[in-house]
Design a protein around this motif. Structure first.
Motif, PDB file in Angstrom:
ATOM      1  N   ASP A 160       0.891  -1.140   0.051  1.00  0.00           N
ATOM      2  CA  ASP A 160       0.163   0.205   0.060  1.00  0.00           C
ATOM      3  C   ASP A 160       1.016   1.339  -0.107  1.00  0.00           C
ATOM      4  OD1 ASP A 160      -2.872  -1.224   0.360  1.00  0.00           O
ATOM      5  OD2 ASP A 160      -1.896  -1.707   2.133  1.00  0.00           O
ATOM      6  N   PHE A 161       0.557   2.255  -0.868  1.00  0.00           N
ATOM      7  CA  PHE A 161       1.201   3.528  -1.106  1.00  0.00           C
ATOM      8  C   PHE A 161       0.593   4.430  -0.190  1.00  0.00           C
ATOM      9  CE2 PHE A 161       2.308   1.047  -5.052  1.00  0.00           C
ATOM     10  CZ  PHE A 161       3.321   0.903  -4.793  1.00  0.00           C
ATOM     11  N   VAL A 162       1.082   5.135   0.896  1.00  0.00           N
ATOM     12  CA  VAL A 162       0.701   6.188   1.340  1.00  0.00           C
ATOM     13  C   VAL A 162       0.727   7.412   0.603  1.00  0.00           C
ATOM     14  CG1 VAL A 162       0.553   7.226   3.883  1.00  0.00           C
ATOM     15  CG2 VAL A 162       1.012   4.703   3.730  1.00  0.00           C
ATOM     16  N   ASP A 163       1.859   7.681   0.445  1.00  0.00           N
ATOM     17  CA  ASP A 163       2.219   8.794  -0.541  1.00  0.00           C
ATOM     18  C   ASP A 163       3.605   8.250  -1.317  1.00  0.00           C
ATOM     19  OD1 ASP A 163       4.545   9.270   1.224  1.00  0.00           O
ATOM     20  OD2 ASP A 163       3.314  10.710   2.691  1.00  0.00           O
ATOM     21  N   SER A 164       4.274   9.548  -1.803  1.00  0.00           N
ATOM     22  CA  SER A 164       5.279   9.231  -2.607  1.00  0.00           C
ATOM     23  C   SER A 164       6.520   8.736  -1.889  1.00  0.00           C
ATOM     24  CB  SER A 164       5.855  10.527  -3.405  1.00  0.00           C
ATOM     25  OG  SER A 164       6.066  11.579  -2.500  1.00  0.00           O
ATOM     26  N   ASN A 165       6.549   9.003  -0.723  1.00  0.00           N
ATOM     27  CA  ASN A 165       7.866   8.481   0.172  1.00  0.00           C
ATOM     28  C   ASN A 165       7.468   7.299   1.041  1.00  0.00           C
ATOM     29  OD1 ASN A 165       9.306  10.619  -0.598  1.00  0.00           O
ATOM     30  ND2 ASN A 165       8.145  12.123   0.730  1.00  0.00           N
ATOM     31  N   VAL A 166       6.282   7.122   1.627  1.00  0.00           N
ATOM     32  CA  VAL A 166       5.989   6.118   2.507  1.00  0.00           C
ATOM     33  C   VAL A 166       5.117   4.679   1.897  1.00  0.00           C
ATOM     34  CG1 VAL A 166       4.993   5.449   4.667  1.00  0.00           C
ATOM     35  CG2 VAL A 166       5.996   7.654   4.328  1.00  0.00           C
ATOM     36  N   SER A 167       5.463   3.792   1.992  1.00  0.00           N
ATOM     37  CA  SER A 167       4.609   2.512   1.681  1.00  0.00           C
ATOM     38  C   SER A 167       4.615   1.374   2.773  1.00  0.00           C
ATOM     39  CB  SER A 167       5.197   2.110   0.287  1.00  0.00           C
ATOM     40  OG  SER A 167       6.579   1.316   0.492  1.00  0.00           O
ATOM     41  N   VAL A 168       3.636   0.365   2.740  1.00  0.00           N
ATOM     42  CA  VAL A 168       3.518  -0.520   3.645  1.00  0.00           C
ATOM     43  C   VAL A 168       3.433  -1.770   2.885  1.00  0.00           C
ATOM     44  CG1 VAL A 168       2.403  -1.431   5.531  1.00  0.00           C
ATOM     45  CG2 VAL A 168       2.650   1.173   5.382  1.00  0.00           C
ATOM     46  N   ALA A 169       4.385  -2.683   3.177  1.00  0.00           N
ATOM     47  CA  ALA A 169       4.078  -4.054   2.477  1.00  0.00           C
ATOM     48  C   ALA A 169       3.748  -5.008   3.518  1.00  0.00           C
ATOM     49  CB  ALA A 169       5.356  -4.409   1.717  1.00  0.00           C
ATOM     50  N   ARG A 170       2.825  -5.930   3.219  1.00  0.00           N
ATOM     51  CA  ARG A 170       2.333  -6.972   3.901  1.00  0.00           C
ATOM     52  C   ARG A 170       2.930  -8.310   3.583  1.00  0.00           C
ATOM     53  NH1 ARG A 170      -0.603  -3.186   6.758  1.00  0.00           N
ATOM     54  NH2 ARG A 170      -1.693  -1.827   5.554  1.00  0.00           N
ATOM     55  N   ASN A 171       3.381  -9.153   4.686  1.00  0.00           N
ATOM     56  CA  ASN A 171       3.861 -10.236   4.565  1.00  0.00           C
ATOM     57  C   ASN A 171       5.338 -10.050   3.741  1.00  0.00           C
ATOM     58  OD1 ASN A 171       2.231 -11.555   6.398  1.00  0.00           O
ATOM     59  ND2 ASN A 171       0.818 -11.727   4.653  1.00  0.00           N
ATOM     60  N   ALA A 172       5.876  -9.222   3.770  1.00  0.00           N
ATOM     61  CA  ALA A 172       7.029  -8.851   2.848  1.00  0.00           C
ATOM     62  C   ALA A 172       8.529  -9.538   3.241  1.00  0.00           C
ATOM     63  CB  ALA A 172       7.207  -7.326   2.991  1.00  0.00           C
ATOM     64  N   THR A 173       9.179  -9.383   2.315  1.00  0.00           N
ATOM     65  CA  THR A 173      10.546  -9.777   2.373  1.00  0.00           C
ATOM     66  C   THR A 173      11.567  -8.867   1.901  1.00  0.00           C
ATOM     67  OG1 THR A 173      10.931 -10.827  -0.120  1.00  0.00           O
ATOM     68  CG2 THR A 173      10.199 -12.286   1.635  1.00  0.00           C
ATOM     69  N   TYR A 174      12.864  -8.621   2.224  1.00  0.00           N
ATOM     70  CA  TYR A 174      13.880  -7.684   2.037  1.00  0.00           C
ATOM     71  C   TYR A 174      15.078  -8.268   2.221  1.00  0.00           C
ATOM     72  CZ  TYR A 174      16.455  -3.319   2.542  1.00  0.00           C
ATOM     73  OH  TYR A 174      17.288  -2.328   2.483  1.00  0.00           O
ATOM     74  N   THR A 175      16.052  -7.973   1.346  1.00  0.00           N
ATOM     75  CA  THR A 175      17.220  -8.494   1.313  1.00  0.00           C
ATOM     76  C   THR A 175      17.998  -7.540   0.445  1.00  0.00           C
ATOM     77  OG1 THR A 175      18.962 -10.255   0.875  1.00  0.00           O
ATOM     78  CG2 THR A 175      16.987 -10.069  -0.688  1.00  0.00           C
ATOM     79  N   THR A 176      19.418  -7.357   0.230  1.00  0.00           N
ATOM     80  CA  THR A 176      20.373  -6.711  -0.442  1.00  0.00           C
ATOM     81  C   THR A 176      21.043  -7.633  -1.473  1.00  0.00           C
ATOM     82  OG1 THR A 176      22.140  -6.732   1.203  1.00  0.00           O
ATOM     83  CG2 THR A 176      20.656  -4.570   0.974  1.00  0.00           C
ATOM     84  N   CYS A 177      20.963  -9.022  -1.298  1.00  0.00           N
ATOM     85  CA  CYS A 177      21.763  -9.949  -2.175  1.00  0.00           C
ATOM     86  C   CYS A 177      21.025  -9.757  -3.498  1.00  0.00           C
ATOM     87  CB  CYS A 177      21.265 -11.394  -1.476  1.00  0.00           C
ATOM     88  SG  CYS A 177      21.941 -11.863   0.142  1.00  0.00           S
ATOM     89  N   ARG A 178      22.069 -10.034  -4.666  1.00  0.00           N
ATOM     90  CA  ARG A 178      21.538  -9.969  -5.737  1.00  0.00           C
ATOM     91  C   ARG A 178      20.903 -11.385  -6.464  1.00  0.00           C
ATOM     92  NH1 ARG A 178      27.005  -7.485  -8.222  1.00  0.00           N
ATOM     93  NH2 ARG A 178      27.675  -9.638  -7.603  1.00  0.00           N
ATOM     94  N   ARG A 179      20.049 -11.166  -7.015  1.00  0.00           N
ATOM     95  CA  ARG A 179      19.142 -12.458  -7.534  1.00  0.00           C
ATOM     96  C   ARG A 179      20.246 -13.278  -8.540  1.00  0.00           C
ATOM     97  NH1 ARG A 179      13.589 -12.704  -7.323  1.00  0.00           N
ATOM     98  NH2 ARG A 179      12.824 -11.034  -6.259  1.00  0.00           N
ATOM     99  N   GLU A 180      21.035 -12.328  -9.231  1.00  0.00           N
ATOM    100  CA  GLU A 180      22.038 -12.802 -10.049  1.00  0.00           C
ATOM    101  C   GLU A 180      23.236 -13.799  -9.611  1.00  0.00           C
ATOM    102  OE1 GLU A 180      23.011  -8.528 -10.330  1.00  0.00           O
ATOM    103  OE2 GLU A 180      21.443  -9.861 -10.294  1.00  0.00           O
ATOM    104  N   ASP A 181      23.381 -13.537  -8.340  1.00  0.00           N
ATOM    105  CA  ASP A 181      24.404 -14.051  -7.612  1.00  0.00           C
ATOM    106  C   ASP A 181      23.920 -15.433  -6.827  1.00  0.00           C
ATOM    107  OD1 ASP A 181      26.238 -12.276  -8.199  1.00  0.00           O
ATOM    108  OD2 ASP A 181      25.614 -10.987  -6.331  1.00  0.00           O
ATOM    109  N   TYR A 182      22.680 -15.715  -6.814  1.00  0.00           N
ATOM    110  CA  TYR A 182      22.042 -17.167  -6.284  1.00  0.00           C
ATOM    111  C   TYR A 182      20.980 -17.641  -7.074  1.00  0.00           C
ATOM    112  CZ  TYR A 182      24.205 -15.070  -2.023  1.00  0.00           C
ATOM    113  OH  TYR A 182      24.852 -14.444  -1.247  1.00  0.00           O
ATOM    114  N   PRO A 183      21.362 -18.569  -8.168  1.00  0.00           N
ATOM    115  CA  PRO A 183      20.396 -19.034  -8.795  1.00  0.00           C
ATOM    116  C   PRO A 183      19.394 -19.842  -8.376  1.00  0.00           C
ATOM    117  CG  PRO A 183      22.591 -19.590  -9.450  1.00  0.00           C
ATOM    118  CD  PRO A 183      22.665 -18.846  -8.359  1.00  0.00           C
ATOM    119  N   GLY A 184      18.035 -19.822  -8.582  1.00  0.00           N
ATOM    120  CA  GLY A 184      17.072 -20.294  -7.804  1.00  0.00           C
ATOM    121  C   GLY A 184      16.626 -19.559  -6.585  1.00  0.00           C
ATOM    122  N   TRP A 185      17.222 -18.228  -6.791  1.00  0.00           N
ATOM    123  CA  TRP A 185      16.844 -17.113  -5.686  1.00  0.00           C
ATOM    124  C   TRP A 185      16.532 -17.723  -4.430  1.00  0.00           C
ATOM    125  CZ3 TRP A 185      18.084 -12.718  -4.586  1.00  0.00           C
ATOM    126  CH2 TRP A 185      17.260 -11.992  -3.769  1.00  0.00           C
TER     127      TRP A 185
END
Length: 801
Positions: A160-185
């Protein structure tokens, strides 16, 4: 492909378990504050004024045009527009692409379905279904995959986007690992949360009911966890650090960071030591247009190991005054305070500035300049941390010292300088040196140094005759051995410096260079004046080297002027790149010839009678950016032996690739034996993958995941067969996290060396856990470069995709 598999990046399982246990014990984390290091390591990254991004005023939002494109367009004017096939809508910094796009103008709502892609000021979102109010950026996105401009990314069933800066993700995931470095994610670490609230303006993310998975191990749920979305500072708890030392035992350090303003911040620490108790610390830093500084206070109510209260105070303030009073060109001041509770502080607490020195400086100074004049007024006192096994002779306090200097160049062809100095010297009588059989008294000294020279300089030659006059007057608190309470001295000096410069263009090893040949002769004559009754407050004998062989006085300081009748001859040859002017190599020779004995000495010294000095040979080669070397030989022609040798080599073919080697020898001049001091110093930083898989880095190393690097330094005494300073460790760069471990041995003038075990895991863009050894690596290894995150961040121009 090498470096791409999950097993290659995985650390031993206990490391993963330990890191997750520490994160769970920590609870909430607020990262990227610059104070997660010791005082001496913390970089000053404050800003004088906040950086405010340019934004479009709210009143002008409605005036921004919308651009709609697609294969097929239909709709009703001023009501709705339907685009099918390669549909896109752009307004300002927001771009929407989809298979089908419906835009309702009355409420400014866009509905997109099928391969929806949104780019909002560089933050991207992808998914099957979007509903959004374009101007206010309010709406929702289903089954979305997102990537923030700062580098982190993840997915969620709904955002859900509250405004141009704030958003709320439900049941979310977060990482800085790159997808191309981990086949199969299967990323190395992944944060999951019931809700993930991100604020791109404040650059902070807040996760509730959060769990961190690292190499297949998951922490229990954390009620709340905050982390940065960029490298900006923010207030909150920092990740704890831990370590083990032979003196303090197991250490657990918990910092809290307070980002007061862009130009001010503070950090508070609670440090638990199993062998001592709880030590508390606080640091405050500030940066203004005309002044800046930092203050640190440490306090331990009860040290169980020493059975006493312990404290330390460190402060540094620098200031320039504007407008400048009295018509001065410049006026600046500084204040430095370093105080601790007791003599053992320097060896008991490794996270404080007192570790680096046992002479703690306390000084207030005021510097000024006006035209050709400059000067300083200061008060300087030392706190000396004594230790019976290794005592220190403290220097004299200067309470106060007033100086004035005048320098006039090319005055009718002459260079003139005047140096005036008034100082009152004071020292505890228990540490006062002896002079002619009695304790040297405290007192005042007034010094005048006058110089005039007439340089004749051409591109190929120079001749510089110079006249010097040194005067000193002492007023003492108690009588000397002669019974006098005041004494004066006046010593004149004449010197003549001359040299030639020859050049030719040639080549060495196929490289075109400009070679110089620079012979030099330097004559000094100073008549003998008896100075044996003068106190010695700040004077020492100069070391014999290329830096001092071409000087008038054999002493530093103002209490002795050597009687001299010498001629120094030498020659230097350089190889210079004719295109860049860079010096590729240098070789120099020098020797001093004495025509009469030097009778002026320091107390307990002996007259210098050698007519010919040792022969100095020194060279430096920087033939390429990869190799460099430096060598020095001091050769005694009477004994046909070298009294000092030094050789250093450095090989650095690429960033994070460096090998340093140094050999040093110094003869024992007090005996006739060849039992001198010999030491070998070896330090390195090198990726081990270069050794076992042939992955040559070349001039620009490949930032491959899962790369081990060896880091360390060993200083070994060949005479004592003993290891001095030493640190050995490893760094593991695994794409989106970095592991470091090191064992350090310190010798700081104590009989028993101290050892520390340091361990750290850094989750790029989220948190770091443990005690970082990077400051120890940087202090011990010349050319060391820290392993940084390999996570690439989006360009700010990606909003134009």
């Amino acid at each position: 492909m090498k470096g791409k598999t999950r097993s290659f990046c995985a650390p031993p399982l206990p490391l993963a378990m330990l890191a997750l246990a520490l994160l769970h014990a920590h609870g909430a984390a607020a990262q990227n504050a610059p104070a997660d290091t010791a005082w001496i390591d913390a970089p000053l990254t404050l800003q004088r004024t906040p950086q405010i991004p340019e934004t479009i005023p709210q009143a002008e939002h409605g005036e921004r045009p919308s651009f709609i494109e697609g294969d097929r367009l239909s709709g009703r004017p001023n009501l709705e527009t339907v685009v099918e096939g390669n549909a896109s809508l752009r307004r300002g910094d927001t771009a929407i692409r989809a298979d089908r796009l419906e835009y309702y103008q009355p409420d400014d709502t866009a509905k997109a379905t099928g391969n929806v892609h949104v780019n909002q000021a560089g933050n991207t979102y992808d998914g099957p279904e979007l509903q959004l109010k374009v101007e206010t950026f309010e709406g929702f996105f289903n089954n979305v995959r997102y990537a923030f401009l700062a580098g982190g990314h993840g997915d969620a069933p709904r955002i859900d986007f509250v405004d141009s800066n704030v958003s709320v993700a439900r049941n979310a995931t977060y990482t800085t690992c790159r997808r191309e470095d981990y086949p199969g994610w299967m990323p190395a670490w992944l944060l999951t949360a019931a809700t993930l609230t991100t604020d791109t303006e404040e650059n902070v993310g807040v996760a509730t009911d959060a769990r961190l998975s690292f190499m297949g191990i998951t922490t229990p749920a954390l009620p709340s966890m905050s982390f940065p979305l960029s490298s900006d500072r923010k207030s909150g708890l920092l990740a704890p650090t831990f370590g083990y030392g032979s003196t303090n035992g197991l250490e657990w350090r918990q910092p809290y960071y307070w980002n007061i303003a862009p130009n001010r911040d503070a950090t508070f620490y609670a440090n638990l030591m199993s062998s001592r108790g709880i030590d508390t610390s606080s640091e405050f830093r500030y940066l203004e247009d005309t002044y800046h500084g930092q203050v640190r206070v440490d306090y331990m109510p009860s040290d169980t190991l020493r059975d006493r209260e312990r404290w330390g105070f460190w402060s540094q303030h620098n200031q320039t005054f504007d407008p400048k009073p009295f018509g001065l060109d410049s006026l600046s001041g500084s204040l430095t305070i370093n105080r601790v509770s007791d003599n053992d502080y320097w060896r008991d607490f490794s996270q404080t500035p007192s570790l680096t020195t046992r002479l703690l400086t306390n000084q207030a100074a005021l510097d000024w300049s006006k035209g050709d004049w400059s000067g300083e007024a200061r008060a300087l006192a030392y706190q000396t941390l004594q230790y019976a096994a290794s005592p220190v002779t403290p220097p004299y306090d200067r309470m106060p010292q007033l100086t004035a200097n005048y320098n006039k160049y090319d005055w009718n062809g002459f260079d003139v300088s005047v140096g005036l100095d008034y100082t009152r010297f004071h020292i505890d009588s228990a540490y006062a040196p002896t002079l002619n059989g009695i304790a040297q008294p405290n007192g005042e000294r007034m010094v005048g140094n006058f110089q005039i020279s007439r340089p004749w300089v051409t591109p190929s030659a120079y001749v510089i005759p110079k006249l010097l006059l040194h005067t000193a007057a002492y007023q003492l608190d108690s009588p000397l051995a002669s019974g006098a309470t005041s004494i004066t001295s006046t010593v004149p000096t004449f010197s003549l410096d001359s040299g030639l410069v020859f050049e030719r263009d040639t080549s060495f090893f196929g490289r075109a260079v400009r070679q110089t040949l620079e012979p030099r002769m330097y004559y000094v004559h100073t008549p003998y004046r008896d100075q044996s009754q003068l106190p010695v407050y700040d004077t020492a004998a100069n070391d014999f080297s290329f830096a001092t062989i071409y000087t008038e006085n054999a002493f530093s300081g103002n209490d002795r002027v050597s009687d001299t009748n010498t001629l120094t001859t030498g020659v230097t040859s350089r190889l210079i790149d004719p295109d860049t002017g860079v010096e590729a190599a240098r070789l120099g020779f020098a020797q001093r010839f004495r025509f009469s004995d030097q009778n002026v000495t320091l107390p307990s010294g002996t007259a210098v009678t050698d007519r010919v000095s040792d022969f100095l040979i020194g060279g430096q080669v920087n033939w390429s950016a990869t190799w460099s070397s430096d060598a020095l030989v001091q050769y005694n022609i009477d004994t046909h032996t070298s009294t000092r040798n030094a050789l250093s080599l450095r090989y650095a073919p690429a960033p994070q690739h460096v090998l340093n080697f140094a050999y040093r020898y110094s003869a024992d001049t007090t005996t006739t034996s060849d039992d001198g001091t010999r030491s070998i110093d070896l330090s390195w930083q090198w990726p081990l993958s270069d050794l076992w898989d042939g992955n040559s880095q070349g001039p620009t190393p490949k930032k491959t995941p899962g790369r081990w690097s060896a880091v360390g330094r060993i200083n070994y005494s060949m005479r004592d067969h003993d290891l001095g300073v030493g640190v050995v460790g490893f760094e593991y760069n695994a794409c989106c996290w970095i592991g470091r471990i090191a064992l350090e041995r310190q010798v700081s003038g104590v009989t028993t060396p101290t050892t520390r075990l340091m361990f750290q895991i850094e989750f790029n863009g989220l948190a770091s856990v443990g005690s970082s050894p990077t400051s120890s690596f940087a202090q011990n290894i010349q050319g060391y470069q820290s392993v940084h995150s390999t996570t690439s961040t989006s360009s700010r121009f990606t909003n134009y995709d």
